[in-house]
Motif scaffolding. Structure first.
Motif: not given
Length: 69
Positions: A35-50
């Protein structure tokens, strides 16, 4: 929440769950739990797109489930 495919797997070497988004090259995160890995990937996706927006890199549209041979 983003709609990119996310693959989560256990890494013995890292002793952590690894989450990666194949459609966004280099977009990965980890976590002590699945669950933590899934939560973290959402933040990383956002940063990747930014970051992609800032440098003018094309942002792929989510394709959903990818097919692997």
């Amino acid at each position: 929440m983003y709609k990119y495919e996310v693959i989560v797997w256990w890494s013995e070497k890292d002793q952590a769950y690894i989450a990666e988004t194949p459609e966004l090259p280099g977009c990965m995160s980890d976590g002590k739990t699945y669950e933590e890995a899934l939560k973290n990937i959402q933040l990383i996706i956002s940063e990747w797109i930014e970051t992609a927006n800032k440098i003018g890199r094309e942002i792929p549209q989510p394709k959903g489930k990818l097919m692997y041979a």
